[in-house]
Structure formats: C-alpha cells, structure tokens
Design a protein around this motif. Structure first.
Motif, short mmCIF file in Angstrom:
data_model
loop_
_atom_site.label_atom_id
_atom_site.label_comp_id
_atom_site.label_asym_id
_atom_site.label_seq_id
_atom_site.Cartn_x
_atom_site.Cartn_y
_atom_site.Cartn_z
N LEU A 442 13.30 -41.57 -31.09
CA LEU A 442 12.57 -40.66 -30.72
C LEU A 442 13.57 -39.06 -31.50
CD1 LEU A 442 9.86 -39.77 -29.64
CD2 LEU A 442 11.12 -38.90 -28.25
N ARG A 443 12.54 -38.59 -32.56
CA ARG A 443 13.59 -37.96 -33.07
C ARG A 443 12.75 -35.98 -33.21
NH1 ARG A 443 17.51 -38.92 -35.00
NH2 ARG A 443 17.66 -41.28 -37.11
N ALA A 444 13.74 -34.66 -32.58
CA ALA A 444 13.04 -33.74 -32.40
C ALA A 444 12.08 -33.11 -34.04
CB ALA A 444 14.23 -32.74 -32.27
N GLY A 445 12.35 -34.50 -35.02
CA GLY A 445 11.48 -33.32 -36.02
C GLY A 445 11.23 -35.00 -36.52
N PRO A 446 10.15 -34.29 -38.08
CA PRO A 446 9.69 -35.52 -38.22
C PRO A 446 10.49 -36.24 -39.69
CG PRO A 446 8.25 -33.87 -39.12
CD PRO A 446 9.30 -33.81 -37.47
N SER A 447 11.68 -36.43 -39.12
CA SER A 447 12.65 -36.77 -41.13
C SER A 447 13.67 -37.98 -40.31
CB SER A 447 13.18 -35.23 -41.21
OG SER A 447 14.36 -34.51 -40.37
N ALA A 448 13.93 -37.88 -40.49
CA ALA A 448 15.87 -39.06 -40.36
C ALA A 448 16.49 -38.10 -39.77
CB ALA A 448 15.72 -40.25 -41.56
N GLY A 449 16.70 -36.80 -40.82
CA GLY A 449 17.94 -36.08 -40.23
C GLY A 449 17.60 -35.29 -38.82
N ALA A 450 16.66 -35.52 -38.49
CA ALA A 450 16.34 -34.76 -37.25
C ALA A 450 17.21 -35.31 -35.75
CB ALA A 450 14.87 -34.51 -36.78
N ASP A 451 17.60 -33.75 -35.36
CA ASP A 451 18.54 -34.26 -33.91
C ASP A 451 17.35 -35.62 -33.12
OD1 ASP A 451 19.54 -32.60 -34.29
OD2 ASP A 451 19.22 -31.08 -33.46
N ALA A 452 17.57 -36.69 -33.33
CA ALA A 452 17.74 -37.96 -31.75
C ALA A 452 17.80 -37.37 -30.61
CB ALA A 452 18.55 -38.68 -32.23
N ILE A 453 16.04 -37.47 -29.59
CA ILE A 453 16.52 -37.44 -28.60
C ILE A 453 16.32 -38.11 -27.78
CG2 ILE A 453 14.50 -36.53 -27.02
CD1 ILE A 453 12.77 -35.27 -29.15
#
Length: 722
Positions: A442-453
């Motif tokens: 689950l990420r903070a943004g819609p990309s693989a580079g976004a922070d992992a939550i």
C-alpha cells in the motif's frame, strides 16, 4: 411565562396562522402537538407560520436535537446560538423571561423566544412587521447572523426554495407556496460584505481573491499537466484572517486554494491551476484542490452557512473537473495517505455535508451487501464485541469490503487484518471490490516510487471508487492509500456493482459512472496496453477522445459522451499505436430536460462598457461558462470567458461582462455552456448584443475603482502541513 403575555399581548391581532397551509401528519399525537407549538408561537409573535416553519427547517431540520448542540453549537428548533458576537440564545431567553438552559430543553420556549426575536429584528428595520413573506428576508439574515452576501443568498435560496416545494418533516406538513421568494433589493449592499471588484481573478464566482505568496505553492497548468481528481477538506485552527495572513507569509510553506469562513464567505488564495501545499502528500497535492474551513478540529465550531457555502463550492468543482462526488475522492486531511493531521476532526458533519454536496436526502448507498458504508463515525474492533481491542476508526461514507458476519456485527478487511464493525453503524454501499492476489504494498501515491505505508496480505479485499492510472485508491483504515492494479483482482461483478471489473493482467476498460445521460463527463480507465503510448478512444466509428498510457500501460481520462448519442448500451474501444486494444461499455441514459436561456442587461451597449449576463432554465447549482468573441480593429478576435453558476431555482448567477474598448460595432453571439458532470448534461444557449462605437474621451469619465473589503486581522495562526 406569565411575563411573556405582557410582552406579546398586543401581538395577538397580528398573528398570521396560515393554518390552511399546514396540517398535522396523519394520526400522530406528537405531530399535532408540534403543529400547536408553531401555531402558538406564530400567533403570539406575529411571525407568519410559513416563515417560522421554514426557518426552523433551515436551522434544525425541525429537530430539537434533544437538548444537545447542533452542528454549529446552537440549540433547539431555531438553533439559538450562544456564540460570542451573535448570541441569540440569551436574547431570546430574556424575551420570554426564562433561562437559556430552559430554551435549550423546551421546544415551546425555544420557538416562542426565537419568533419574538425574529419579529423584533423585523420591526427594527421599518417599525412594523413585513406585509409579505419575501419581505422577511432581511430579518432572517440578521437572526441567522449572515454577513457575507454569498452566504446570505445561499441561506435565503434554500429557505424560500423549501417553501416553494413544501415541507414534510418534524411533525409538520407545509403545502408548497409557489410565490415564496426572498427580497434582497436595497438590503445586501447595506448590511453584508459584497465583492464589488469585477476584475478579481478568482476562479469561483463570488469568491474574494486574497493571493498567497508565490513561495507557498507550485505554479502549474492543471488540469493539463495534472488531472484534478481529489478535494481535501481542512480546518484552519484559527480565523479566516489569520489563515490568509499565514498563506501570504513567504516563510509559511503552506497554502490552500480556498478558505470558507464561518459566515460562508469564500476566499481564494491559490488559483486552481496551481498546486497548493496543503495535504502533506505530494501526489495528493498535485491532483487535488484544498479547502480550508475556519474552525478547530477539537470543537463544534463549524456553521450551517459554512457547510452550505462549501458544499456549493465543491459541487461547482466536481462539475468543472468531472469528479464524481464520493467520499473516496472528497476526504479530510485526516484521510490523506501517510499524513499526520486529524482535521477537520470528529465534529465535522460528513453526513450533513455530503448530503448537500450530492443533493441527497439521506446520503448515498447503492444496496450492495458485500460493501459496508459507514452511516456514522464508528470504531473497528479485533473481534465482534466492544470489549475487544480497538483497531482504529472510520467516518461517515468510508467503505469497506464485508468478509463475514456475526449477530450485530460485520467483518471487514481493515488495516491488513480482519476487523469488526457494529452492524447498526453501516449500510449497503457500492464500489469496486478489489482482492489482493498476493502480498501487495500500500503506497502513499499512485506509483512504485511512492512511500510504502503497509504490506497488505494476500486475500484481503478493499473497496475503491477511484482509479489513478495503474493504481486503485482505497480506504485502508481511517487513512487511504494506493494499491497497484496488477496486485489485485476485481471480484463480484453481479448486477448492481460498478462495471469494468479488471483482471490482474490483460487489458480492460472501466467507465465511471457506468450509466449517464448523453453529454455527461465520464471517467474512462484502461489497462493492459502498450506503455507510454497514445491511445484513441472510439465508439463504433465515432472518435470520443484521446489519452496516453503510463509506464505500466494504463491510463485514466475524462471524456464527454456526445450529446447526440442515442439511449442504450454502447461499446467503447481504446486502441494504442501498436494495435493493442481494451474494450468496455457504458449505458447512455436519455438526456436531462432543461430549457436554458441567457440574456444581457441591455440589447445594445458601448464598447468599454460593463453589462450583466443573466439567464434562466439551467439545471440547479451547475457550473456555467459564458464565452463571446469580439472582433477588434486589428483584425483579431478577443475571446472573453466568464465563469458563473446556476442558482437553486435554475437562474444564472449574474456575472459582469466587460466589452473590450477596441471592439468593432456589430452583433456578437454569447454562448453559455454547462460542462458535463454526473447528473448534468451539456447545454448551449445563445443571445446577442449590438456593439456601438466608443464615445470620445471627453464624454467618457474615468471609472472610479471600488475598494475591496478587507477582513480584520486576528492573532491565531493555522499550522497546515505542505
């Protein structure tokens, strides 16, 4: 109560019962008793019964709230307020010779005290009670504490519109009064703050323009560079003036697009095309509009005027940018992925607010029993008992996938594990059910580079109403987050669910909403196509639009269904430049029937003059764009574009049109367009005005600029996070 007779004894002959308009609800003793309270208060105060009933509906939905404070801290049927600067509770209590506490508890005293206060406000203006329903407008505004012209218009349109449609609530049945309309002439300018600078660059009509420091936002060209798909609700933790002051401080490193004050005044500080720093999450900032609300997260400071003004603003934004008004995309700062704020807090009334945003009577559900939508704030427990460990909380409108049940409880996927919600706190919702096919980040943004939550285990199911490229936006717990489309599988595509269930691999096309009138804006999301490729979207041989896939071969875009499409299910095809295809369907519904008309305040005008554009017959509360192209002496055309909106009665909110000084004489055609949006349809109307030559300079005195009202500066400062 004995002293009250002395105060109001002379008013008996002035009582306006209008009993033929109101009757008790069938065979209901409480209803009959409630009607008697209104009749008695109307008779003893001289306030017309329809006005008293309409005001009570506007102030409290005809609910006494059982002695508890309302959404803005008021009490009783007339929402009598103890707020400093507008204390109607104490004044009304003195008029009936009772304590404020008694008016909090007693419907009879609350109604009578409030009615006497309203009558006193009416007499204070002319020395006598108004002779028509519309002439009570000024007294109503003073009673409710309106200061902003915009908030005043919202409240009066709401109240008198309700009278025209009739009221059936709280033990009263008020028949429609077709001629009930507010009277504003000569009153708005004297008593309320009015925006008179027609040159204001504010994007939203009637908003005050107080620009933030350029160091507190990022210049952009949205929605070209970044689609606007989210609206984030905040509170200022201070006054409107202090928020404006903070956003104008270059060192603040924070801003929002709009601020909504307690009295309903709307202030814009950042253009919608630019990226405000408000959410504490860069991907959300890039694709959202932030709206601050004067108030505090830990107190019931929000007012009815504020809710109404903000809801109208959000309706306008949703229509303008093709946003389906749902809690998945209209959310609080407290819901932002990986953010740390808790505003607008537990006292923000999401139910009331979203009802106004969506024009729903009781909210929104779709009857899908596999989805639990919260009907109130609730806690999620680790097992089906209130003695179990609390996993977290959720607010009204947030949705979760049901995975099991026990008597009185629903099991849901919550924060990566099984949680339990009280069955009384949920209803059947709607949305895409997305099951993780493997452990998913689950990420903070819609990309693989976004922070992992968090890492979501395989087999968990979550609900989404929004897809952002290759990612779904889901309610994970009280915070939201993004799950990769490749890591989930859409499940349960039975009738009643949204269309477009997508497999974890392969191509697919989803349309949201899946049924809409011709001319509507719909969101089309595709997957499984060639990465970084242009895409043509067609229906049969008819081109509908274009898009471009991202690095994963997915795209999301807003298209307008042509207004000439016949009703029925049509097939959509998305094709990339390598020949890859994705297909889907959408149900085209019959167009909505409206008869719009637009006109100018004068049939002819001089170049350089300012005329007023008016209109009627529009769908209510829709964003409207007015455009006209003027021919200039330089053989060029100057296009003038204005933004306004339609009011609840379908009339166009008047908007000034400045005719260019260099405009050539001739006839010009105006076009007023209602952009496609959920529940709306494209409408085009035409009118003409003849332009005559500009007079000589000696005959044209220079215009005197009008001062812009300023707000008093307060000491409190907000502390939003970029």
């Amino acid at each position: 109560m004995l002293g009250t007779r002395k105060v109001v004894g002379l008013l008996f002959v002035l009582g306006w019962l209008s009993s033929s308009l109101v009757s008790a609800a069938p065979v209901s003793r409480p209803a009959t008793a409630r009607l008697a309270l209104f009749q008695d208060a109307a008779r003893r105060s001289g306030v017309p019964l329809p006005i008293l009933a309409g005001l009570a509906w506007e102030q409290s939905f005809l609910s006494g709230h059982r002695g508890e404070p309302s959404i803005d801290g008021g009490y009783g049927l007339l929402d009598l307020s103890p707020r400093a600067g507008h204390d109607t509770l104490d004044v009304a209590a003195r008029l009936v010779h009772a304590s404020p506490a008694a008016l909090r508890r007693s419907d009879a005293l609350n109604l009578l005290g409030g009615a006497l206060l309203l009558a006193r406000e009416a007499r204070g203006r002319s020395g006598a009670l108004p002779s028509s329903l519309g002439d009570w407008s000024a007294a109503i505004l003073r009673f409710t504490g309106m200061r902003s012209a915009f908030a005043a218009r919202l409240l009066l349109d709401d109240l008198y519109g309700r009278l025209r449609h009739g009221i059936t609530a709280g033990g009263l049945r008020l028949a429609p009064i077709p001629g009930a309309r507010p009277v504003l002439a000569g009153m708005i300018g004297r008593h309320l703050v009015v925006r008179t600078d027609t040159r204001s660059p504010a994007d939203y009509p009637t908003a005050l323009w107080e620009p933030a420091s350029p160091r507190n936002y990022t210049a952009a060209h949205r929605p070209r560079g970044h689609r606007i798909r989210y609206i984030v609700i905040h509170d200022t933790e201070g006054s409107c003036a202090s928020a404006v002051s903070s956003f104008q401080d270059p060192a603040a490193q924070a801003s929002a697009h709009y601020i909504v004050c307690l009295d309903g005044t709307i202030i814009q500080t950042v253009r919608e095309r630019n990226i405000a720093w408000h959410a504490g999450n860069w991907p959300i900032n890039q694709e959202s509009i932030g709206i601050e609300h004067e108030g505090y997260a830990d107190g019931a400071y929000y007012t009815r005027a504020q809710y109404l003004a903000s809801a109208a603003l959000v309706r306008y934004l949703c229509q303008k940018y093709g946003i389906d008004p749902d809690r998945n995309v209209i959310f609080g700062h407290e819901n932002v992925p990986a953010a740390t704020h808790t505003d607008p807090g537990p006292n923000w009334n999401w139910s009331f607010y979203m009802q106004r945003v969506r024009h729903d009577a009781v909210g929104y559900t779709a009857g899908i029993t596999a989805v639990a939508v919260l009907t109130t704030g609730a806690l999620a427990y680790a097992c089906p008992a209130t003695t179990c460990t609390v996993l977290g909380s959720a607010n009204w409108g947030e949705q979760f996938a049901i995975t099991g049940e026990q008597p009185g409880w629903e099991a849901v996927s919550y924060a990566g594990r099984r949680g339990w919600l009280p069955a009384d706190d949920v209803a059947a919702g709607s949305g895409y059910l997305l099951r993780t096919v493997s452990a998913a980040t689950l990420r903070a943004g819609p990309s693989a580079g976004a922070d992992a939550i968090a890492v979501v285990p395989a087999g968990q199911t979550y609900v989404s109403m929004a897809r952002d490229g290759a990612y779904w936006y889901v309610a994970y717990n009280h915070r939201y987050g993004f799950l990769a489309a490749a890591a989930v599988q859409s499940v349960d595509c039975r009738a009643g669910h949204l269309s477009g269930c997508l497999a974890p691999s392969g191509s697919g096309l989803a349309v949201t909403p899946d049924a809409a009138p011709a001319g509507l804006s719909v969101t089309v999301a595709g997957s499984g196509l060639s990465p970084n490729s242009p895409v043509d979207i067609t229906s049969g041989a008819v081109p509908l639009g274009t898009a471009e896939t991202d690095g994963s071969g997915s795209f999301s875009t807003v298209l307008n269904l042509p207004s000439n499409l016949a009703a029925g299910t049509i097939a959509l095809l998305a094709e990339d430049e390598q020949g890859g295809q994705a297909s889907g369907t959408v149900l085209v519904q019959p167009p909505l029937g409206y008869s719009p008309h637009v006109k100018l305040s004068a049939a002819s005008a001089l170049a350089g003059e300012v005329e007023t554009v008016r209109g009627s017959g529009f769908p209510p509360e829709a964003a409207v764009t007015v455009a006209v192209g003027f021919a200039l002496a330089s053989n060029t055309t100057k296009r003038v574009t204005l933004h306004t909106f339609s009011q609840p009665d379908g009339k166009l909110a008047p908007v000034p049109l400045t005719i260019p000084a260099a405009a050539l004489p001739g006839a010009y055609r105006l076009r007023a367009v209602v952009p496609g949006a959920t529940g709306r349809t494209w409408l085009t109307v035409e009118g003409e005005t003849a332009i005559t030559p500009t007079p000589t300079p000696s005959l044209a005195p220079p215009a005197t600029p009008t001062a812009i009202p300023t707000l008093p500066v307060q000491t409190a400062t907000p502390s939003p996070t970029p």
